[in-house]
Design a protein around this motif. Structure first.
Motif, mmCIF file in Angstrom:
data_model
loop_
_atom_site.group_PDB
_atom_site.id
_atom_site.type_symbol
_atom_site.label_atom_id
_atom_site.label_comp_id
_atom_site.label_asym_id
_atom_site.label_seq_id
_atom_site.Cartn_x
_atom_site.Cartn_y
_atom_site.Cartn_z
ATOM 1 N N ILE A 87 -15.468 5.936 84.064
ATOM 2 C CA ILE A 87 -15.000 4.557 83.995
ATOM 3 C C ILE A 87 -15.672 3.754 85.100
ATOM 4 C CG2 ILE A 87 -12.987 3.035 84.148
ATOM 5 C CD1 ILE A 87 -12.620 4.836 81.804
ATOM 6 N N ASN A 88 -16.268 2.637 84.744
ATOM 7 C CA ASN A 88 -16.802 1.700 85.722
ATOM 8 C C ASN A 88 -15.662 0.724 86.030
ATOM 9 O OD1 ASN A 88 -17.905 -0.715 86.842
ATOM 10 N ND2 ASN A 88 -19.938 -0.103 86.130
ATOM 11 N N TRP A 89 -15.059 0.867 87.201
ATOM 12 C CA TRP A 89 -13.867 0.094 87.528
ATOM 13 C C TRP A 89 -14.153 -1.386 87.715
ATOM 14 C CZ3 TRP A 89 -9.657 2.225 86.057
ATOM 15 C CH2 TRP A 89 -9.604 3.608 85.963
ATOM 16 N N VAL B 193 -14.044 -2.753 84.282
ATOM 17 C CA VAL B 193 -12.657 -2.842 83.824
ATOM 18 C C VAL B 193 -11.989 -4.106 84.381
ATOM 19 C CG1 VAL B 193 -10.375 -1.778 84.082
ATOM 20 C CG2 VAL B 193 -12.332 -0.395 83.373
ATOM 21 N N VAL C 29 -9.186 -0.301 80.456
ATOM 22 C CA VAL C 29 -9.416 1.115 80.796
ATOM 23 C C VAL C 29 -9.613 1.940 79.528
ATOM 24 C CG1 VAL C 29 -8.320 3.198 81.724
ATOM 25 C CG2 VAL C 29 -8.275 1.081 83.037
#
Length: 131
Positions: A5-7, A10, A64
């Motif tokens: 996940i690339n926060w 997000v 997410v």
């Protein structure tokens, strides 16, 4: 299966829901939405913090899960995945609820199309940044 996940993606995707929503529910469809939803100007003035904080948390959750679905497939896939999620899952699920609740087709059109545009934008952002 590994999920990356690339926060930043997000958070930006969640913020995009506010940009689209700001345009959608103020400039484009404010009065028709208020009328169809039965929301008064007075009601819009109360509980604003709860609405915005809650909406942001929910937008983060949506982003997410969309990021996990998109993976590292790129901007085109992300955009199409967001469009598919908006049309195929979110808008259609709203449609089922609105039919049983006997809600206005106008309200469905406004809220359903908002979600299609929002999920498409979120998918594009996530796909571009997570590739």
């Amino acid at each position: 299966m590994e999920v990356n996940i690339n926060w930043l993606a997000v958070v930006l995707a969640a913020l995009a829901t506010f940009v689209v929503g700001g345009l959608w529910y103020s400039l484009l469809f404010a009065r028709p939405w208020q009328k169809a939803a039965g929301v008064t100007d007075e009601q819009l003035k109360s509980g604003t913090a709860r609405v915005f904080v809650g909406s942001f948390i929910l937008a983060l959750v949506m982003a997410v899960f969309l990021a996990a679905f998109i993976g590292r497939e790129g901007a085109v896939f992300g955009t199409l995945a967001g469009l598919a999620a908006g049309v195929g899952w979110v808008a259609t699920a709203l449609g089922v609820n609105y039919l049983f609740e006997r809600r206005s087709p106008v309200l469905f059109a406004i809220n359903g199309s908002y979600n299609v545009v929002t999920f498409t934008a979120m998918g594009a952002i996530i796909g571009a940044l997570q590739a």
